[in-house]
Design an enzyme around this catalytic site. Structure first.
Site, mmCIF file in Angstrom:
data_model
loop_
_atom_site.group_PDB
_atom_site.id
_atom_site.type_symbol
_atom_site.label_atom_id
_atom_site.label_comp_id
_atom_site.label_asym_id
_atom_site.label_seq_id
_atom_site.Cartn_x
_atom_site.Cartn_y
_atom_site.Cartn_z
ATOM 1 N N LYS A 131 28.415 40.168 31.082
ATOM 2 C CA LYS A 131 28.049 39.210 30.025
ATOM 3 C C LYS A 131 28.951 37.964 30.003
ATOM 4 O O LYS A 131 28.815 37.111 30.858
ATOM 5 C CB LYS A 131 27.985 39.931 28.678
ATOM 6 C CG LYS A 131 26.998 41.130 28.758
ATOM 7 C CD LYS A 131 26.621 41.699 27.427
ATOM 8 C CE LYS A 131 25.855 42.997 27.559
ATOM 9 N NZ LYS A 131 24.430 42.921 27.494
ATOM 10 N N ASP A 157 34.328 50.653 28.765
ATOM 11 C CA ASP A 157 33.214 49.787 29.139
ATOM 12 C C ASP A 157 33.211 48.609 28.171
ATOM 13 O O ASP A 157 32.750 48.698 27.040
ATOM 14 C CB ASP A 157 31.895 50.567 29.070
ATOM 15 C CG ASP A 157 30.712 49.696 29.481
ATOM 16 O OD1 ASP A 157 30.919 48.484 29.679
ATOM 17 O OD2 ASP A 157 29.591 50.222 29.580
ATOM 18 N N TYR A 164 25.738 53.127 25.891
ATOM 19 C CA TYR A 164 24.949 52.668 27.036
ATOM 20 C C TYR A 164 25.896 52.039 28.053
ATOM 21 O O TYR A 164 26.745 51.220 27.689
ATOM 22 C CB TYR A 164 23.918 51.636 26.574
ATOM 23 C CG TYR A 164 23.062 51.075 27.686
ATOM 24 C CD1 TYR A 164 22.105 51.859 28.333
ATOM 25 C CD2 TYR A 164 23.206 49.748 28.114
ATOM 26 C CE1 TYR A 164 21.321 51.345 29.350
ATOM 27 C CE2 TYR A 164 22.419 49.224 29.138
ATOM 28 C CZ TYR A 164 21.472 50.024 29.749
ATOM 29 O OH TYR A 164 20.693 49.525 30.757
#
Ligand SMILES: Cc1ncc(COP(=O)(O)O)c(C=O)c1O
Length: 430
Positions: free
Chosen positions: A267, A239, A144
């Protein structure tokens, strides 16, 4: 457990917000029941609006490496707010955070701050396309990378949990530029590159996956991926929105010993505020406007509140030498306890862990890719989730997410979790 107020708020929320939530996996759809509405968080605990206390392992889906509301981030935010929330003009703090990121992650020579992980990944792909003058990208099934159109092809996380890995609304043209390979399978990558010779701009990968549960890239696979990208002039994008500053100070690239061309962050980099970043080789990053022609911009990018929280988080990481060593010890303690329970129950479930990211898969297959991840019994996971919750342990409400351990989970928290794990598993496993 009283959930009256949460239930009332959820019913109210569904009238005004699609599905009652502002991000899909929060809705408990795959595990049943209604989401809890949270009043506050402190350290390793969350408190819902009905006054229930939980030891929790979601950490706002990754950002809270130091637990909820750590004093040094709160202090930095209160100080920053005195001077104003956003100027739309450069500040010294942006220089300081960029410098610190390049120090902590050596493959990053230049960095641009954005407002979310999705913004980071879509901007990194644009930079790669601008740099290589090629258009196609390769991603991996089950990974994702946020919700930009061309990433919602065989995607993980909430898309996988809700059974919509290919989203309606994504045009055929957009989907056609995204090619999908199998995780940990270099043959599938080579095949795509051969079939699309000189057309691949970038390969984007979660070098340690969190979004189909935790899966680590095999050493020979990631080494071969790096080599092929260099040979074929393909930009390799790691990523690290989830793994950055989570699995090690230098992220997954430090753990795996591989340098990507570009890295995306989110994050932890924002200390709990909405922040993302992308960075990497100077020659690629200098393609970004205004130094180059690849356009990328943001009204609130680099705003002082977000930067002060992010800088406080990264400074804490920079200054605390044994942070990751201690985190590894407590994470291993939890892993060992859970594995011991599974053994006592004569089961052979897979537990994958890298640093403070962990997943218990309800399958006896080794989980190394999408196909093995989906052999997990998600019904069993749903029962496990609910039983753990009723014992005051709050896990991510999906089989295909990671559990995050923070620096403030105490031995007592971990022991309670291991005990609840044993009691929950015993309850429905015969
Ligand atoms: C690996 C990865 N990339 C990108 C994203 C998207 O980040 P955001 O939700 O901040 O847009 C996520 C979010 O979970 C992620 O885990």
């Amino acid at each position: 457990m009283n959930k009256t107020l949460s239930t009332h708020l959820f019913n109210e929320a569904k009238r005004y917000i699609p599905g009652g939530v502002n991000s899909p996996v929060r809705a408990f759809k795959s595990v049943g029941g209604n989401p809890l509405f949270i009043k506050n968080g402190a350290g390793s605990k969350l408190y819902d609006v009905d006054g229930n206390e939980y030891i929790e392992y979601i950490g706002s889906w990754g950002p809270h490496l130091f637990g909820h509301n750590p004093p040094f981030i709160k202090e930095a935010l209160l100080k920053a707010i005195e001077d104003g929330t956003s100027f739309g003009a450069p500040t010294e703090l942006e220089v300081k955070i960029a410098k610190l990121i390049t120090k902590l992650v050596p493959s990053v020579e230049m960095v641009r701050m954005v407002n979310s992980g999705t913004e980071a990944t879509m901007s990194a792909v644009r930079a790669a396309r601008g740099f290589t003058k090629k258009e196609k990208i390769i991603k991996f099934e089950g990974c994702y990378h946020g919700h930009a159109d061309y990433f919602l092809i065989k995607a993980g996380s909430g898309a996988l949990t809700l059974g919509v890995p290919d989203s309606p609304g994504v045009t055929k043209a957009n989907a056609a530029d995204t090619l999908v390979a199998d995780y940990n399978d270099i043959g599938s990558v080579k095949k795509l590159i051969k079939e699309n010779k000189n057309e691949i701009a970038a390969i984007i990968i979660e070098p340690i996956v969190g979004n189909m549960g935790v899966i680590r890239a095999k050493d020979d696979f990631i080494t071969a991926l790096r080599e092929i990208c260099s040979e074929e002039k393909i930009v390799l994008i790691f990523d690290e929105v989830m793994t950055g500053f989570r699995v090690a100070k230098g992220g997954a690239q430090e753990v795996l010993g591989i340098k990507p061309d570009l890295t995306t962050f989110g994050k932890i980099i924002g200390g709990g505020l909405p922040v993302g970043a992308f960075g990497g080789k100077k020659e690629i990053m200098e393609m970004i406007a205004p130094s180059g022609p690849v356009y990328q911009a943001g009204t609130l990018s680099g705003n002082p509140l977000a930067m002060s929280a992010g800088y406080a988080a990264l400074s804490h990481i920079n200054e605390n030498k044994d942070l990751y060593e201690n985190l590894e010890k407590s994470s291993k303690y939890l892993e060992d306890g859970i594995k011991e329970n599974i053994k006592k129950l004569n089961k052979n479930f897979s537990v994958n862990r890298v640093g403070s990211m962990m997943s218990l898969f309800f399958t006896d297959k080794e989980v190394i890719d999408f196909k093995s991840a989906v052999t997990s019994d998600t019904n069993l996971f749903g029962k496990y989730f609910q039983t753990m919750l009723s014992r005051g342990i709050y896990l991510a409400p999906s089989q295909f997410e990671a559990l995050f351990i923070s620096t403030v989970h105490s031995k007592e928290d971990l022991d309670k979790t291991i005990e609840a794990n044993m009691k929950s598993l015993s309850k429905f496993l015969k």
